[in-house]
Design a protein around this motif. Sequence first.
Motif, PDB file in Angstrom:
ATOM      1  N   GLN A  78       0.818  -1.215   0.000  1.00  0.00           N
ATOM      2  CA  GLN A  78       0.000   0.000   0.000  1.00  0.00           C
ATOM      3  C   GLN A  78       0.851   1.265   0.000  1.00  0.00           C
ATOM      4  OE1 GLN A  78      -3.257  -0.423  -0.446  1.00  0.00           O
ATOM      5  NE2 GLN A  78      -2.758  -2.614  -0.411  1.00  0.00           N
ATOM      6  N   LEU A  79       1.949   1.217   0.737  1.00  0.00           N
ATOM      7  CA  LEU A  79       2.801   2.403   0.895  1.00  0.00           C
ATOM      8  C   LEU A  79       4.258   2.020   0.626  1.00  0.00           C
ATOM      9  CD1 LEU A  79       1.272   3.667   4.271  1.00  0.00           C
ATOM     10  CD2 LEU A  79       0.739   4.515   1.985  1.00  0.00           C
ATOM     11  N   PRO A  80       4.673   2.063  -0.622  1.00  0.00           N
ATOM     12  CA  PRO A  80       6.052   1.685  -0.945  1.00  0.00           C
ATOM     13  C   PRO A  80       7.101   2.494  -0.167  1.00  0.00           C
ATOM     14  CG  PRO A  80       4.744   1.869  -2.938  1.00  0.00           C
ATOM     15  CD  PRO A  80       3.901   2.392  -1.817  1.00  0.00           C
ATOM     16  N   ASP A  81       6.745   3.698   0.269  1.00  0.00           N
ATOM     17  CA  ASP A  81       7.683   4.544   1.022  1.00  0.00           C
ATOM     18  C   ASP A  81       7.450   4.452   2.539  1.00  0.00           C
ATOM     19  OD1 ASP A  81       5.241   5.846   1.144  1.00  0.00           O
ATOM     20  OD2 ASP A  81       6.116   7.848   0.925  1.00  0.00           O
ATOM     21  N   TYR A  82       6.877   3.333   2.996  1.00  0.00           N
ATOM     22  CA  TYR A  82       6.525   3.215   4.412  1.00  0.00           C
ATOM     23  C   TYR A  82       7.718   3.391   5.347  1.00  0.00           C
ATOM     24  CZ  TYR A  82       8.453  -1.444   5.265  1.00  0.00           C
ATOM     25  OH  TYR A  82       9.308  -2.497   5.451  1.00  0.00           O
ATOM     26  N   LEU A  83       8.906   2.985   4.931  1.00  0.00           N
ATOM     27  CA  LEU A  83      10.087   3.132   5.807  1.00  0.00           C
ATOM     28  C   LEU A  83      10.368   4.602   6.106  1.00  0.00           C
ATOM     29  CD1 LEU A  83      12.529   0.419   4.423  1.00  0.00           C
ATOM     30  CD2 LEU A  83      11.442   0.471   6.687  1.00  0.00           C
ATOM     31  N   GLU A  84      10.245   5.448   5.089  1.00  0.00           N
ATOM     32  CA  GLU A  84      10.459   6.882   5.283  1.00  0.00           C
ATOM     33  C   GLU A  84       9.362   7.464   6.179  1.00  0.00           C
ATOM     34  OE1 GLU A  84      11.964  10.530   5.505  1.00  0.00           O
ATOM     35  OE2 GLU A  84      13.010   8.768   4.714  1.00  0.00           O
ATOM     36  N   ARG A  85       8.127   7.053   5.955  1.00  0.00           N
ATOM     37  CA  ARG A  85       7.023   7.544   6.793  1.00  0.00           C
ATOM     38  C   ARG A  85       7.206   7.101   8.241  1.00  0.00           C
ATOM     39  NH1 ARG A  85       1.496   7.750   3.362  1.00  0.00           N
ATOM     40  NH2 ARG A  85       2.386   7.796   1.285  1.00  0.00           N
ATOM     41  N   ARG A  86       7.602   5.870   8.406  1.00  0.00           N
ATOM     42  CA  ARG A  86       7.839   5.336   9.758  1.00  0.00           C
ATOM     43  C   ARG A  86       8.934   6.138  10.470  1.00  0.00           C
ATOM     44  NH1 ARG A  86      10.204  -0.572  10.858  1.00  0.00           N
ATOM     45  NH2 ARG A  86       9.734  -0.681  13.074  1.00  0.00           N
ATOM     46  N   LYS A  87       9.981   6.445   9.745  1.00  0.00           N
ATOM     47  CA  LYS A  87      11.090   7.240  10.288  1.00  0.00           C
ATOM     48  C   LYS A  87      10.593   8.634  10.688  1.00  0.00           C
ATOM     49  CE  LYS A  87      15.590   9.007   8.841  1.00  0.00           C
ATOM     50  NZ  LYS A  87      16.506   9.128   7.697  1.00  0.00           N
ATOM     51  N   GLN A  88       9.806   9.259   9.827  1.00  0.00           N
ATOM     52  CA  GLN A  88       9.258  10.593  10.130  1.00  0.00           C
ATOM     53  C   GLN A  88       8.351  10.548  11.356  1.00  0.00           C
ATOM     54  OE1 GLN A  88       7.282  12.346   6.768  1.00  0.00           O
ATOM     55  NE2 GLN A  88       9.023  11.999   5.422  1.00  0.00           N
ATOM     56  N   LEU A  89       7.540   9.502  11.449  1.00  0.00           N
ATOM     57  CA  LEU A  89       6.608   9.374  12.573  1.00  0.00           C
ATOM     58  C   LEU A  89       7.355   9.336  13.905  1.00  0.00           C
ATOM     59  CD1 LEU A  89       3.637   9.056  13.372  1.00  0.00           C
ATOM     60  CD2 LEU A  89       3.969   6.570  13.212  1.00  0.00           C
ATOM     61  N   ARG A  90       8.500   8.682  13.917  1.00  0.00           N
ATOM     62  CA  ARG A  90       9.294   8.595  15.157  1.00  0.00           C
ATOM     63  C   ARG A  90       9.745   9.963  15.652  1.00  0.00           C
ATOM     64  NH1 ARG A  90      12.442   3.677  12.997  1.00  0.00           N
ATOM     65  NH2 ARG A  90      11.176   1.965  13.772  1.00  0.00           N
ATOM     66  N   THR A  91       9.867  10.929  14.744  1.00  0.00           N
ATOM     67  CA  THR A  91      10.301  12.258  15.188  1.00  0.00           C
ATOM     68  C   THR A  91       9.210  12.983  15.951  1.00  0.00           C
ATOM     69  OG1 THR A  91       9.621  13.424  13.176  1.00  0.00           O
ATOM     70  CG2 THR A  91      11.851  12.473  13.193  1.00  0.00           C
ATOM     71  N   TYR A  92       7.977  12.540  15.782  1.00  0.00           N
ATOM     72  CA  TYR A  92       6.865  13.194  16.476  1.00  0.00           C
ATOM     73  C   TYR A  92       6.582  12.589  17.841  1.00  0.00           C
ATOM     74  CZ  TYR A  92       5.595  15.815  12.330  1.00  0.00           C
ATOM     75  OH  TYR A  92       5.590  16.681  11.280  1.00  0.00           O
TER      76      TYR A  92
END
Length: 182
Positions: free
Chosen positions: A164-178
């Motif tokens: 569903q989200l080929p860029d999920y690793l980048e999104r996951r990384k961004q989420l950790r900053t919040y």
Amino acid sequence: MKTNEETVPFEILRSGRKTMAIQVRRDGSVAVRCPMWVSDSEAERFVRDHAGWVRQHRQEVLKRKEEEVTYTEEQVKEYRRHARWLLARKTWQWAQKMGVTYRTITIRQQATRWGSCSGKGNLNFNWKLVLLPEELLDYVVVHELAHRREMNHSPRFWRVVEEQLPDYLERRKQLRTYETRV
């Protein structure tokens, strides 16, 4: 509660575990988790040997706590209402696309989680998701719905997310900053 001259006060928590670990909690308090057979003096020595790590992580936790945003009751009520509407819509859309079902959606104020999925298919979401960029909210929804196919974090689970989200690793990384302190 034990105290050590090189560290802050700490609590010793014994259980059936096999190793020792130090935990710096969200409030800045410190606990050492250890097997039942570990003596107080061994636990104290363990904390003393890791005093630098404890100080550094405790400082980081206390700094984050200082930076934490507080909301009025009225603001929280409004954000929760918006979260209920937005997450219901997003979850339905993603579930249709992923071919999965779910039971109920509950909006919560979790201290350390953005979302969760029970074995029965009930989804819980943190109301603070509405404060994040939309692509991160989508990542959390997809992540929880992926548990409707795989109730674990195995490679198969991550393939479901990646479909569903080929860029999920980048999104996951961004989420950790919040974190959940927004």
